[in-house]
Design an enzyme around this catalytic site. Structure first.
Site, PDB file in Angstrom:
ATOM      1  CB  CYS A 117      -0.955  -0.003   1.185  1.00  0.00           C
ATOM      2  SG  CYS A 117      -1.968  -1.482   1.229  1.00  0.00           S
ATOM      3  CG  HIS A 240      -3.166   3.282   2.469  1.00  0.00           C
ATOM      4  ND1 HIS A 240      -3.767   2.952   1.270  1.00  0.00           N
ATOM      5  CD2 HIS A 240      -3.148   2.141   3.220  1.00  0.00           C
ATOM      6  CE1 HIS A 240      -4.082   1.671   1.299  1.00  0.00           C
ATOM      7  NE2 HIS A 240      -3.732   1.162   2.465  1.00  0.00           N
ATOM      8  CG  ASN A 270      -6.559  -0.990   1.664  1.00  0.00           C
ATOM      9  OD1 ASN A 270      -5.927  -0.591   0.692  1.00  0.00           O
ATOM     10  ND2 ASN A 270      -5.981  -1.417   2.775  1.00  0.00           N
TER      11      ASN A 270
END
Ligand code: COA
Length: 311
Positions: A117, A240, A270
């Protein structure tokens, strides 16, 4: 020309049309909309079509970035894709995007990076340094993920978290000192399997949560120190999107109103390396004037990425 002056000349994104709601999960898993919403902030996530892979998502986000600025594609001489969901070991997605953009007869360097990520922020540092070397003049940087291709749909603690999408940006050198970029990217090797993809996502959610809420404020502090700036100098924070509670915890820790953070987790979940560039493009399509952004990501590896740059 100072090698740290980098201009984002355009951004773009692509998110598949198909949507999966929390109620869709409740149809086959012991879960419900209320649990997912209160524990994560996620309401929906977008899912790639059967004939779409991370390669297509990356290409479509790149095309969108090119279209948004009517950018001359022939200028691109570097393509870096952050991804953990390339369906193939080789070629890289970046290599295939070169072909799809019709750049095979051009001198272009292409490669993918794996930093989960944090990937997009890592890729930005790599591309900025390569531009700074003087050898490259136009870098296409993409974060692209088909996370739904690596989920265990029997594991209710992980499969409800992720979605598919891609975001892209094109970087060029500039001689404007306002465009100095700063990074604080790092890692802490996860040799105990807290967050692994092998071959599906396996995760100890509580441990990941602890890592994220610990590292994010620290990385923000470090990148501000490196830039010799304070939070007052930052116009927007692009975090994020993993869990709204993680973002709320960081905001509280840093005494910042949550409104300083861009958030779209309710819509996309996500999307790993795509979450920061998707947010970035959503912001840029509404705000054309240059702003100073702080990007902050964390993820499997473990990795973290913090950047300050004009967007
Ligand atoms: N629906 C209903 N119940 C669920 C559930 C779901 N989808 N997933 C887990 N549960 C249950 C658990 O089994 C547990 O039940 P128990 O108390 O009977 O054992 C209970 O809910 C609490 O589980 P827990 O894991 O402690 O919940 P949590 O508050 O820590 O939230 C996460 C779980 C995954 C949402 C949270 O830990 C998280 O977001 N962690 C970070 C993950 C992440 O960001 N990963 C990607 C990094 S890039």
């Amino acid at each position: 020309m100072n090698k740290n002056y980098i201009k984002l000349v355009t951004t773009g994104r692509y998110v598949p049309e198909k949507v999966m709601t929390n109620d869709d999960f409740a149809a086959f898993l012991d879960t419900n909309d209320e649990w997912i919403t209160t524990r994560t902030g996620i309401k929906r996530r977008h899912v790639a079509a059967d004939d779409e892979s991370a390669i297509d998502l990356a290409y479509k986000a790149a095309l969108n970035a090119i279209d948004n600025a009517k950018y001359d594609v022939n200028k691109i001489d570097l393509i870096v894709v952050a991804t953990i969901t390339n369906p193939m070991k080789s070629p890289s997605i970046a290599n295939l995007v070169q072909a799809k953009l019709g750049l095979n007869e051009h001198h272009v360097m292409t490669f993918d990076i794996n930093a989960a990520c944090s990937g997009f922020v890592y890729a930005l540092e790599i591309a900025s340094s390569m531009i700074g070397s003087g050898n490259y003049k136009s870098a296409l940087v993409i974060g692209a993920e088909e996370m739904t291709s690596i989920l265990d749909y029997k594991d209710r603690g992980t499969c409800i978290l992720f979605g598919d999408g891609a975001g892209a940006a094109i970087l060029e050198p500039t001689d404007d000192p306002n465009y100095q970029v700063h990074f604080y990217n790092g890692s802490r090797g996860d040799d105990t399997g807290i967050l692994w993809i092998d071959p599906l996502v396996k995760m100890d959610g509580r441990e990941v949560y602890k890592f994220a809420t610990d590292i994010m404020p620290k990385a923000i502090d470090q990148v501000l120190k490196k830039a010799n700036l304070t939070l007052e100098d930052i116009d927007l924070i692009i975090p994020h999107q993993a869990n709204i509670r993680i973002i709320q915890s960081v905001a509280k820790d840093m005494n910042l109103p949550i409104e300083r953070f861009l958030v779209n987790i309710d819509e996309y979940g996500n999307t790993s390396s795509a979450s920061i560039p998707i947010l970035l493009d959503e912001f840029k399509q509404k705000n054309k004037a240059p702003k100073r952004a702080l990007m902050i990501g964390f993820g499997g590896g473990f990795t973290w990425g913090a950047a300050i740059l004009m967007v």
